[in-house]
Design a protein around this motif. Sequence first.
Motif, short mmCIF file in Angstrom:
data_model
loop_
_atom_site.label_atom_id
_atom_site.label_comp_id
_atom_site.label_asym_id
_atom_site.label_seq_id
_atom_site.Cartn_x
_atom_site.Cartn_y
_atom_site.Cartn_z
N GLY A 103 4.88 -3.44 -12.21
CA GLY A 103 3.57 -3.52 -12.86
C GLY A 103 2.80 -2.22 -12.75
N PHE A 104 2.84 -1.61 -11.59
CA PHE A 104 2.14 -0.34 -11.39
C PHE A 104 2.78 0.76 -12.23
CE2 PHE A 104 0.98 3.20 -8.22
CZ PHE A 104 -0.24 3.41 -8.85
N TYR A 105 4.10 0.74 -12.31
CA TYR A 105 4.81 1.71 -13.14
C TYR A 105 4.38 1.58 -14.60
CZ TYR A 105 8.67 3.90 -15.66
OH TYR A 105 9.42 4.67 -16.51
N SER A 106 4.25 0.34 -15.09
CA SER A 106 3.81 0.13 -16.46
C SER A 106 2.41 0.67 -16.69
CB SER A 106 3.87 -1.36 -16.80
OG SER A 106 5.18 -1.86 -16.71
N THR A 107 1.54 0.46 -15.71
CA THR A 107 0.18 0.98 -15.82
C THR A 107 0.17 2.50 -15.90
OG1 THR A 107 -0.70 -0.92 -14.58
CG2 THR A 107 -2.08 1.05 -14.70
N LEU A 108 0.94 3.14 -15.02
CA LEU A 108 1.00 4.60 -15.04
C LEU A 108 1.67 5.12 -16.30
CD1 LEU A 108 1.98 5.31 -11.30
CD2 LEU A 108 -0.27 5.48 -12.37
N ALA B 218 0.83 -1.20 0.00
CA ALA B 218 0.00 0.00 0.00
C ALA B 218 0.87 1.25 0.00
CB ALA B 218 -0.93 0.00 1.21
N LYS B 219 1.98 1.22 0.72
CA LYS B 219 2.86 2.39 0.76
C LYS B 219 3.56 2.61 -0.58
CE LYS B 219 3.63 2.30 5.73
NZ LYS B 219 4.62 2.22 6.83
N VAL B 220 3.89 1.52 -1.27
CA VAL B 220 4.48 1.66 -2.60
C VAL B 220 3.47 2.28 -3.55
CG1 VAL B 220 5.41 0.39 -4.57
CG2 VAL B 220 6.10 -0.25 -2.26
N MET B 221 2.24 1.80 -3.49
CA MET B 221 1.19 2.37 -4.35
C MET B 221 0.95 3.84 -4.01
SD MET B 221 -2.85 1.52 -4.44
CE MET B 221 -3.93 2.47 -5.52
N ALA B 222 0.88 4.15 -2.72
CA ALA B 222 0.64 5.53 -2.31
C ALA B 222 1.73 6.46 -2.80
CB ALA B 222 0.54 5.61 -0.78
N ALA B 223 2.99 5.99 -2.75
CA ALA B 223 4.10 6.81 -3.25
C ALA B 223 3.96 7.06 -4.74
CB ALA B 223 5.43 6.12 -2.95
N GLY B 224 3.58 6.01 -5.50
CA GLY B 224 3.40 6.17 -6.93
C GLY B 224 2.26 7.10 -7.29
N GLY C 45 10.50 12.98 -17.43
CA GLY C 45 10.76 13.33 -16.03
C GLY C 45 9.78 12.65 -15.09
N THR C 46 8.52 12.54 -15.53
CA THR C 46 7.51 11.88 -14.70
C THR C 46 7.85 10.40 -14.51
OG1 THR C 46 5.77 13.39 -15.43
CG2 THR C 46 5.07 11.29 -14.51
N ARG C 47 8.26 9.76 -15.59
CA ARG C 47 8.64 8.34 -15.48
C ARG C 47 9.82 8.16 -14.53
NH1 ARG C 47 7.62 8.57 -21.20
NH2 ARG C 47 5.79 7.29 -21.76
N ASP C 48 10.81 9.02 -14.66
CA ASP C 48 11.99 8.92 -13.77
C ASP C 48 11.60 9.13 -12.32
OD1 ASP C 48 13.60 8.45 -15.94
OD2 ASP C 48 14.27 10.54 -16.13
N ARG C 49 10.76 10.11 -12.07
CA ARG C 49 10.36 10.38 -10.69
C ARG C 49 9.50 9.25 -10.12
NH1 ARG C 49 10.10 15.63 -12.87
NH2 ARG C 49 7.89 15.39 -13.40
N LEU C 50 8.64 8.67 -10.94
CA LEU C 50 7.82 7.55 -10.47
C LEU C 50 8.71 6.36 -10.10
CD1 LEU C 50 4.86 7.61 -13.04
CD2 LEU C 50 4.70 8.00 -10.58
#
Length: 235
Positions: A222-227, A90-96, A113-118
């Motif tokens: 996986g969450f990064y790919s979705t975003l 949940a904390k990983v998701m919240a950070a993303g 820049g958004t991808r790098d920061r995520l």
Amino acid sequence: MTLNLPDVAAVADAATISPLALFLQADIVVKGVMLGLLLASIWTWAIIIGFSVTLRRASKHSKSFEQDFWKAEDIDRFYEARGKADQPAAKVMAAGVTEWRRSTAQKVIDRDGTRDRLATTMSSTIAAEIDRLSDRLNILATVGSVAPFVGLFGTVWGIMRAFTAIAAEQNSSLAVVAPGIAEALFATAIGLFAAIPAVIAYNRFSHGINRMESRLTRFADGFYSTLSRELEAQR
């Protein structure tokens, strides 16, 4: 019932080599070593029990959270419902999600820049959660590596007492040297009693922590790919 003389001697010898008798007969240095090792053993088992519960709970909750997350149709709604839970996934998701909202709130979106920061934000969160979970593993490693040498110190000291007794009594019979040698071996045994569970638990928990880190990393990827796909859809 009357015991014959050999039986009486056997009972006396058994009482002399009992753990309590060995502790009471030891000098102050060996007693200090034994007490220190016993306290280390108790501390080790307290950490083992507490860490087992913590790691099992974290793994169970993270697995359940991930399964529900991938079934969710609306990420924002899922985040509002469960994104503030006190568990690693949940904390990983919240950070993303937090970084996503900050980066896409601008009029002009910097996609790279958004991808790098995520990626950086979620990786840092994973590292922080792993550090939090493995907080007391260093104690197990320390006990596992140091306790045998502390017991060995008690062994050396007990053997020195045995030789001193031989010199004082001018007698090298077993009755003279046995108490000191028994104390020495007992100190070694306590050192191993503290070290062996600590080493086994450390290796086992390290494996569990590595598995948890791998699980969180896969979830973050996986969450990064979705975003990232959502970012591509932004105009």
